[in-house]
Design a protein around this motif. Structure first.
Motif, mmCIF file in Angstrom:
data_model
loop_
_atom_site.group_PDB
_atom_site.id
_atom_site.type_symbol
_atom_site.label_atom_id
_atom_site.label_comp_id
_atom_site.label_asym_id
_atom_site.label_seq_id
_atom_site.Cartn_x
_atom_site.Cartn_y
_atom_site.Cartn_z
ATOM 1 N N MET A 176 42.703 8.686 13.296
ATOM 2 C CA MET A 176 44.111 8.329 13.122
ATOM 3 C C MET A 176 44.967 9.252 12.124
ATOM 4 O O MET A 176 46.046 9.740 12.220
ATOM 5 C CB MET A 176 44.268 6.944 12.328
ATOM 6 N N VAL A 228 48.090 11.600 12.958
ATOM 7 C CA VAL A 228 49.339 11.473 12.156
ATOM 8 C C VAL A 228 49.699 12.718 11.661
ATOM 9 O O VAL A 228 51.031 13.387 11.356
ATOM 10 C CB VAL A 228 49.391 10.230 11.335
ATOM 11 N N PHE A 269 51.378 4.753 12.201
ATOM 12 C CA PHE A 269 50.667 4.988 13.867
ATOM 13 C C PHE A 269 50.550 3.938 14.513
ATOM 14 O O PHE A 269 50.871 3.953 15.779
ATOM 15 C CB PHE A 269 48.938 5.237 13.380
#
Length: 155
Positions: free
Chosen positions: A48, A52, A91
């Motif tokens: 994640m 990002v 996200f």
């Protein structure tokens, strides 16, 4: 009404957080015998974070995955989960958007370890596992049928 990938990812992230307490950190994970629960959580949080931040060079390769796990070293599972939670809302919003439907493998990658973390923490004591290759943990591989309508993440 379509499937909301952001909601699915959030549910998987929260479930992993419930299952992966510090007391379970050293339990082996069946799907990734060279990894323990801590490593899986570090990988999930790291994916994640990398997505990002745009760190997609070498995405889904052993070195990319190893770097995610390594960034989690020295932190407790709770600290890694807190960092994952702090970055997740943006996200998850992206995954819920039309553009997010193109990166459904992130949801698949987060949901598979949920069941594996569950199996790992159900043991009364840490399980034995294969020796870890220093700096090169075995990356989690997710296979989906070719008929799957969710395309993989592309760098």
């Amino acid at each position: 009404m379509g499937i909301d990938l952001g909601d699915m990812y959030r549910a998987a992230r929260l479930r992993v957080g419930e299952l992966a307490g510090n007391s379970a950190a050293d339990h082996a994970v069946p799907a990734t015998p060279a990894w323990d629960v801590h490593d899986v959580v570090a990988h999930l949080a790291g994916v994640m974070s990398d997505v990002v931040s745009g760190n997609m060079q070498g995405a889904a390769t052993a070195p990319w995955t190893a770097a995610q796990v390594e960034r989690g070293r020295g932190k407790s599972v709770a600290e890694v989960i807190d960092e994952w939670a702090a970055g997740a809302p943006g996200f998850e919003s992206f995954l819920s958007s039309p553009a997010g439907s193109k990166v459904g493998s992130a949801v698949v990658d987060s949901r598979s370890p949920t069941s594996n973390c569950s199996a790992a923490v159900s043991d009364a004591a840490p399980a034995t596992r294969s020796p870890r290759s220093v700096g090169q943990p075995t990356p989690l591989r997710i296979s989906t049928p070719s008929s799957c309508s969710v395309p993989p993440i592309t760098p």
